[in-house]
Design a protein around this motif. Sequence first.
Motif, PDB file in Angstrom:
ATOM      1  N   LEU A  18     -10.274  37.359   8.717  1.00 59.29           N
ATOM      2  CA  LEU A  18     -11.508  37.166   9.496  1.00 59.29           C
ATOM      3  C   LEU A  18     -12.007  35.735   9.384  1.00 59.29           C
ATOM      4  CD1 LEU A  18     -13.505  40.470   8.807  1.00 59.29           C
ATOM      5  CD2 LEU A  18     -12.806  39.603  11.060  1.00 59.29           C
ATOM      6  N   LYS A  19     -11.967  35.174   8.186  1.00 59.57           N
ATOM      7  CA  LYS A  19     -12.424  33.790   7.976  1.00 59.57           C
ATOM      8  C   LYS A  19     -11.546  32.805   8.725  1.00 59.57           C
ATOM      9  CE  LYS A  19     -14.792  34.266   3.532  1.00 59.57           C
ATOM     10  NZ  LYS A  19     -14.727  34.015   2.072  1.00 59.57           N
ATOM     11  N   ILE A  20     -10.221  33.068   8.729  1.00 55.55           N
ATOM     12  CA  ILE A  20      -9.294  32.202   9.467  1.00 55.55           C
ATOM     13  C   ILE A  20      -9.668  32.200  10.955  1.00 55.55           C
ATOM     14  CG2 ILE A  20      -6.904  31.947  10.253  1.00 55.55           C
ATOM     15  CD1 ILE A  20      -6.063  33.280   7.562  1.00 55.55           C
ATOM     16  N   ILE A  21      -9.884  33.391  11.504  1.00 58.69           N
ATOM     17  CA  ILE A  21     -10.194  33.513  12.937  1.00 58.69           C
ATOM     18  C   ILE A  21     -11.518  32.815  13.253  1.00 58.69           C
ATOM     19  CG2 ILE A  21     -10.779  35.157  14.771  1.00 58.69           C
ATOM     20  CD1 ILE A  21      -8.831  37.137  13.365  1.00 58.69           C
ATOM     21  N   GLN A  22     -12.523  33.025  12.389  1.00 55.98           N
ATOM     22  CA  GLN A  22     -13.845  32.422  12.621  1.00 55.98           C
ATOM     23  C   GLN A  22     -13.789  30.905  12.536  1.00 55.98           C
ATOM     24  OE1 GLN A  22     -16.105  34.478   9.637  1.00 55.98           O
ATOM     25  NE2 GLN A  22     -16.263  36.364  10.859  1.00 55.98           N
ATOM     26  N   SER A  23     -13.062  30.374  11.551  1.00 58.26           N
ATOM     27  CA  SER A  23     -13.005  28.920  11.372  1.00 58.26           C
ATOM     28  C   SER A  23     -12.276  28.259  12.535  1.00 58.26           C
ATOM     29  CB  SER A  23     -12.313  28.556  10.049  1.00 58.26           C
ATOM     30  OG  SER A  23     -10.943  28.903  10.106  1.00 58.26           O
ATOM     31  N   GLU A  24     -11.264  28.945  13.068  1.00 63.99           N
ATOM     32  CA  GLU A  24     -10.497  28.348  14.164  1.00 63.99           C
ATOM     33  C   GLU A  24     -11.210  28.476  15.503  1.00 63.99           C
ATOM     34  OE1 GLU A  24      -6.656  30.103  13.647  1.00 63.99           O
ATOM     35  OE2 GLU A  24      -6.022  28.515  12.286  1.00 63.99           O
ATOM     36  N   SER A  25     -12.072  29.482  15.615  1.00 66.79           N
ATOM     37  CA  SER A  25     -12.801  29.651  16.879  1.00 66.79           C
ATOM     38  C   SER A  25     -13.889  28.581  17.042  1.00 66.79           C
ATOM     39  CB  SER A  25     -13.432  31.044  16.944  1.00 66.79           C
ATOM     40  OG  SER A  25     -14.421  31.180  15.945  1.00 66.79           O
ATOM     41  N   THR A  26     -14.281  27.941  15.927  1.00 69.36           N
ATOM     42  CA  THR A  26     -15.318  26.901  15.996  1.00 69.36           C
ATOM     43  C   THR A  26     -14.726  25.498  16.105  1.00 69.36           C
ATOM     44  OG1 THR A  26     -15.381  26.810  13.570  1.00 69.36           O
ATOM     45  CG2 THR A  26     -16.965  28.270  14.656  1.00 69.36           C
ATOM     46  N   SER A  27     -13.406  25.372  16.043  1.00 69.81           N
ATOM     47  CA  SER A  27     -12.785  24.044  16.136  1.00 69.81           C
ATOM     48  C   SER A  27     -12.677  23.616  17.605  1.00 69.81           C
ATOM     49  CB  SER A  27     -11.396  24.056  15.496  1.00 69.81           C
ATOM     50  OG  SER A  27     -10.522  24.853  16.254  1.00 69.81           O
ATOM     51  N   ASP A  28     -12.461  22.324  17.808  1.00 65.82           N
ATOM     52  CA  ASP A  28     -12.430  21.768  19.167  1.00 65.82           C
ATOM     53  C   ASP A  28     -11.151  22.160  19.924  1.00 65.82           C
ATOM     54  OD1 ASP A  28     -14.843  20.579  18.697  1.00 65.82           O
ATOM     55  OD2 ASP A  28     -13.964  18.714  17.948  1.00 65.82           O
ATOM     56  N   SER A  29     -10.019  22.168  19.202  1.00 62.95           N
ATOM     57  CA  SER A  29      -8.749  22.473  19.865  1.00 62.95           C
ATOM     58  C   SER A  29      -8.618  23.986  20.078  1.00 62.95           C
ATOM     59  CB  SER A  29      -7.576  21.967  19.035  1.00 62.95           C
ATOM     60  OG  SER A  29      -7.640  22.500  17.731  1.00 62.95           O
ATOM     61  N   PRO A  30      -7.822  24.398  21.075  1.00 64.93           N
ATOM     62  CA  PRO A  30      -7.642  25.845  21.331  1.00 64.93           C
ATOM     63  C   PRO A  30      -7.076  26.538  20.090  1.00 64.93           C
ATOM     64  CG  PRO A  30      -6.693  24.522  23.107  1.00 64.93           C
ATOM     65  CD  PRO A  30      -7.067  23.566  22.020  1.00 64.93           C
ATOM     66  N   ALA A  31      -7.684  27.654  19.714  1.00 63.27           N
ATOM     67  CA  ALA A  31      -7.242  28.371  18.507  1.00 63.27           C
ATOM     68  C   ALA A  31      -5.947  29.114  18.791  1.00 63.27           C
ATOM     69  CB  ALA A  31      -8.317  29.357  18.068  1.00 63.27           C
ATOM     70  N   PRO A  32      -4.986  29.070  17.847  1.00 64.57           N
ATOM     71  CA  PRO A  32      -3.785  29.881  18.029  1.00 64.57           C
ATOM     72  C   PRO A  32      -4.141  31.357  17.927  1.00 64.57           C
ATOM     73  CG  PRO A  32      -3.800  28.898  15.830  1.00 64.57           C
ATOM     74  CD  PRO A  32      -4.971  28.339  16.566  1.00 64.57           C
TER      75      PRO A  32
END
Length: 471
Positions: free
Chosen positions: A100-114
């Motif tokens: 869950l933390k991985i998904i949340q941290s990547e959803s807030t980044s500028d680049s498209p999340a894998p």
Amino acid sequence: MEKAQLVFVPWPGMGHLVSAVELAKHLLTRDQRLSVTILILQLSFINSKQVHNYIESLQASSSTISNSLRFIILPKDEPELFNFTSFIERQKPHVKEAVLKIIQSESTSDSPAPRLGGFVLDLFCAPMIDVANDFDVPSYIYFTSSAAFLGLMLYLQKIHDEEKFDPIEFKNSDAELPVPSLVNPFPARVMPCAMLRREWLSPTLENARRYREVKGIIVNTFLEFESYAIQSLKMPPVYPVGPILDIGSVGSNAPQEIMQWLDNQPLSSVVFLCFGSMGSFSEDQVKEIACALEHSGYRFLWALRRPPPPGKLASPSDYEDPQEVLPEGFLDRTAGIGKVIGWAPQVAILAHQAVGGFVSHCGWNSVLESIWFGVPIAAWPIYSEQQLNAFEMVFELGLAVEIKIDYSKDSEIIVKCDEIERGIRCLMEHDTEKRKKVKEMSEKSRKALMEGGSSYFWLGHFIRNVMAIKG
């Protein structure tokens, strides 16, 4: 360009962890759209310092792969008395929270999340399928042992559930089983230890049941090595992608003293004895091995380890002074031809041209390493599924000789000097046909991983399937 992330959950033992990391490296090298996060479970009887040092060395690497590979160490959560099933169950919330933390941290980044492409679970961690289901993504098993053992697990689970077959009742019996992944009838006396202890049998069978739910099983083997066993496995899809080995830094961590000693030995003259990270023997058994080595007259390099205290779950350690368990005067009498060491840099030793034979416990990583370097084995299994590996190497594939394939650390059998010496002589007295077969299989193991090879094909097939599945 759509990217996908895989979450790996390996068993925390070093053999399983290193194999998982090497698989991740193969995937990341093949396809830059992939990234991998490896979740590290913590167990009290696993050397956590060794695990942490290994992870730090990988993170310190400046390679492009290291940017796509990350590690998350999960909280320690283990009951005082270790129980396999409860240990895995207690890890599920930690795994879910980490993802869950991985998904949340990547959803807030500028680049498209894998997107989350799926979970790759160790053969012991099949209950984590439940967590993958919570995220509505596929799960895959990474089977770090042989295709033959996978076939045995599925077969025993099926006849246990359908015919009430209990492997424990067949301990020490002369019965033979028609295992679909083996050409020859399988003697019950070499049943893997995990099938003969009630506390391990239940989770082993439950894991096998769960295997039938996954999207595929990645197996650390290759088609040319285990063709019969692989072709016997009908479902779920099997991806033989091996040999997956950590051989990139051969010799870099090997003590100079050991390598210099080997440098001074004639070509293919040394028998190397090493029994894995958990392998050790009683003082009486050590004396029988020493007697066999001395009588054989062969040059030897022996990794001798001290057993953990009785009843304690722990790894063996090195002796401060091995003379305390060896026959009196043994080291002096064999000083010209032999060397007794503690922990062994196994890959570096097997790669050395002076080594002509390997007395091994037949852990699957060790089997694959011996094949890779073309060193014949004398099989002496100790625990886990090693009895089956030994049976396969000796009787199914004709790539090893036997010392005692029905030995286990739970038995109180002492293998006598004469039996060990016979095995060593058989190993080292140049059975040219067997040596030729091992060398040929060594070449096939390397070609399997090259472009156009069987394992190269199956790894690409796995990647295509991962990338094709939409969340």
